[in-house]
Scaffold this active site. Structure first.
Site, PDB file in Angstrom:
ATOM      1  N   GLY A 131       4.371  -3.637  -3.755  1.00 48.27           N
ATOM      2  CA  GLY A 131       4.778  -3.564  -2.355  1.00 48.27           C
ATOM      3  C   GLY A 131       4.650  -4.904  -1.647  1.00 48.27           C
ATOM      4  O   GLY A 131       4.131  -5.878  -2.203  1.00 48.27           O
ATOM      5  N   GLN A 132       5.106  -4.946  -0.412  1.00 50.84           N
ATOM      6  CA  GLN A 132       5.089  -6.204   0.350  1.00 50.84           C
ATOM      7  C   GLN A 132       3.687  -6.789   0.482  1.00 50.84           C
ATOM      8  O   GLN A 132       3.446  -7.964   0.172  1.00 50.84           O
ATOM      9  CB  GLN A 132       5.644  -5.969   1.758  1.00 50.84           C
ATOM     10  CG  GLN A 132       7.113  -5.645   1.827  1.00 50.84           C
ATOM     11  CD  GLN A 132       7.558  -5.561   3.268  1.00 50.84           C
ATOM     12  OE1 GLN A 132       7.748  -6.566   3.942  1.00 50.84           O
ATOM     13  NE2 GLN A 132       7.725  -4.361   3.778  1.00 50.84           N
ATOM     14  N   VAL A 133       2.749  -5.965   0.944  1.00 50.11           N
ATOM     15  CA  VAL A 133       1.387  -6.447   1.150  1.00 50.11           C
ATOM     16  C   VAL A 133       0.658  -6.571  -0.182  1.00 50.11           C
ATOM     17  O   VAL A 133      -0.066  -7.540  -0.421  1.00 50.11           O
ATOM     18  CB  VAL A 133       0.621  -5.518   2.111  1.00 50.11           C
ATOM     19  CG1 VAL A 133      -0.831  -5.963   2.264  1.00 50.11           C
ATOM     20  CG2 VAL A 133       1.305  -5.490   3.477  1.00 50.11           C
TER      21      VAL A 133
ATOM     22  N   ASP B  20      -0.174   6.961  -9.520  1.00 52.85           N
ATOM     23  CA  ASP B  20       0.632   7.660  -8.532  1.00 52.85           C
ATOM     24  C   ASP B  20      -0.309   8.318  -7.525  1.00 52.85           C
ATOM     25  O   ASP B  20      -1.111   9.185  -7.886  1.00 52.85           O
ATOM     26  CB  ASP B  20       1.498   8.711  -9.235  1.00 52.85           C
ATOM     27  CG  ASP B  20       2.461   9.408  -8.294  1.00 52.85           C
ATOM     28  OD1 ASP B  20       2.294   9.291  -7.058  1.00 52.85           O
ATOM     29  OD2 ASP B  20       3.375  10.091  -8.786  1.00 52.85           O
TER      30      ASP B  20
ATOM     31  N   ALA C  26       1.332   3.088   0.073  1.00 53.59           N
ATOM     32  CA  ALA C  26       1.605   4.154   1.034  1.00 53.59           C
ATOM     33  C   ALA C  26       3.049   4.613   0.901  1.00 53.59           C
ATOM     34  O   ALA C  26       3.886   3.919   0.315  1.00 53.59           O
ATOM     35  CB  ALA C  26       1.352   3.675   2.462  1.00 53.59           C
TER      36      ALA C  26
ATOM     37  N   TYR D 293      -5.124   0.098   4.651  1.00 50.90           N
ATOM     38  CA  TYR D 293      -4.214  -0.387   5.694  1.00 50.90           C
ATOM     39  C   TYR D 293      -3.538   0.785   6.391  1.00 50.90           C
ATOM     40  O   TYR D 293      -3.051   1.710   5.735  1.00 50.90           O
ATOM     41  CB  TYR D 293      -3.178  -1.341   5.088  1.00 50.90           C
ATOM     42  CG  TYR D 293      -3.824  -2.526   4.430  1.00 50.90           C
ATOM     43  CD1 TYR D 293      -4.089  -3.690   5.141  1.00 50.90           C
ATOM     44  CD2 TYR D 293      -4.237  -2.460   3.097  1.00 50.90           C
ATOM     45  CE1 TYR D 293      -4.734  -4.769   4.547  1.00 50.90           C
ATOM     46  CE2 TYR D 293      -4.886  -3.530   2.494  1.00 50.90           C
ATOM     47  CZ  TYR D 293      -5.125  -4.678   3.221  1.00 50.90           C
ATOM     48  OH  TYR D 293      -5.776  -5.725   2.628  1.00 50.90           O
TER      49      TYR D 293
ATOM     50  N   TYR E 149       5.061  10.230   9.427  1.00 57.01           N
ATOM     51  CA  TYR E 149       4.430   9.035   8.870  1.00 57.01           C
ATOM     52  C   TYR E 149       3.139   8.710   9.613  1.00 57.01           C
ATOM     53  O   TYR E 149       2.073   8.524   9.012  1.00 57.01           O
ATOM     54  CB  TYR E 149       5.403   7.856   8.934  1.00 57.01           C
ATOM     55  CG  TYR E 149       4.784   6.527   8.580  1.00 57.01           C
ATOM     56  CD1 TYR E 149       4.380   6.254   7.276  1.00 57.01           C
ATOM     57  CD2 TYR E 149       4.599   5.546   9.553  1.00 57.01           C
ATOM     58  CE1 TYR E 149       3.805   5.027   6.956  1.00 57.01           C
ATOM     59  CE2 TYR E 149       4.032   4.325   9.236  1.00 57.01           C
ATOM     60  CZ  TYR E 149       3.639   4.069   7.945  1.00 57.01           C
ATOM     61  OH  TYR E 149       3.065   2.871   7.627  1.00 57.01           O
TER      62      TYR E 149
END
Length: 298
Positions: free
Chosen positions: A10-12, A35, A59, A98, A124
């Site tokens: 993921g991005q982070v 998972d 997430a 996060y 979300y």
């Protein structure tokens, strides 16, 4: 220090892999290895690795799609963090997790502090709040870092979407009445590493003394339209653009499956004071990202 990092693709997560390597042994896992919808897998992996610290940026982040599969979203965002916290506590380890500005309803007119009461308006946000509460209920040494409007040069995010649309369309319409702080994924990773560098040899003891929720965003504020304008004002691939017009619209002109807070600015002063950190203005971070992009693509 042995660090288990989830969401490695993921991005982070991708940025964290790069910033944490000086702090210890980083064992990165993606969805294929762990998972978060499978509690048995979560517990097995953690018990096999036996980390000193678990960092969980993983997430379910597809905000609109989340409205149509709430059970899956709750499993990943709400239930899994609690299971991770339980396993960390069993090992005597610590945890960094996060969360999001979307735990708030957007009715404030001043930046939200950690003392403000959450009131999420979409699936979300509800599930991310549930994850926060699950971690705190376990009592593991932890930091919960709420951030907002994450972007970078990987994955799916507003920056990359705008750049793609600019090469495909002459006109782009962007919402101008939602206010927040665009936050570079690398900033989140670097702040995390700076905090951990203060722990020295006792990460669990350090995080136990600092446990709680902290807001972590770039300084300043803008709208999605303002963010888009700042992106296009930069000279990245100017000659390749098809875009001629950027038009400001309201949320009513751009209906989505999930309701978004109109104002989700977070006050990061608690984090700055506690860990003696200075967070940059969002425009400065964006300039660094776009400059790096030119360098990489040159």
């Amino acid at each position: 220090m042995k660090i288990l990092l989830t969401g490695a693709t993921g991005q982070v997560g991708w940025e964290l892999q790069r910033t944490l390597i000086t702090l210890g042994e980083v064992i990165s896992v993606g969805r294929s290895q762990m998972d978060l919808a499978q509690l048995n897998t979560i517990r097995r992996i953690i018990r096999e690795i036996q980390p000193d610290l678990i960092i969980n940026p993983a997430a379910y982040t597809a905000v609109d799609q989340a409205e149509s599969e709430p059970d899956l979203v709750m499993a990943i965002n709400g239930i899994a963090p609690g299971a991770i916290a339980e396993e960390a506590k069993r090992l005597g380890a610590a945890m960094i997790h996060y969360s999001t500005d979307y735990v708030f309803d957007g009715l404030n007119t001043t930046p939200y502090t950690e003392a403000d009461k959450p009131n999420p308006q979409n699936i979300y946000g509800m599930t991310k709040l549930a994850g926060e509460q699950a971690i705190m209920a376990v009592g593991v040494p932890h930091l919960i870092l709420r951030t907002s409007w994450i972007y970078g040069l990987r994955g799916k995010n507003f920056l990359l979407t705008m750049q793609k649309l600019a090469q495909e369309r002459e006109e782009i319409r962007v919402v101008n009445n939602q206010i927040g702080a665009p936050t570079w994924s690398r900033l989140i990773a670097e702040v995390t590493a700076q905090i951990l560098s203060q722990a020295r040899q006792d990460v669990s003891g350090f995080l136990a003394s600092k446990s709680g929720i902290y807001h972590l965003t770039a300084n300043g504020q803008t709208s999605w339209y303002g963010f888009a304008k700042a992106i296009f004002d930069h000279n990245f691939q100017q000659s390749e653009r098809k875009l001629q017009r950027l038009i400001a619209i309201t949320s009513k002109d751009y209906p989505t499956a999930a309701s978004r807070p109109a104002y989700s600015l977070l006050n990061s002063q608690k984090l700055s004071n506690t860990f003696d950190l200075v967070l940059p203005e969002w425009q400065r971070s964006l300039e660094l990202v776009l400059t790096e992009q030119i360098f990489v693509t040159a």
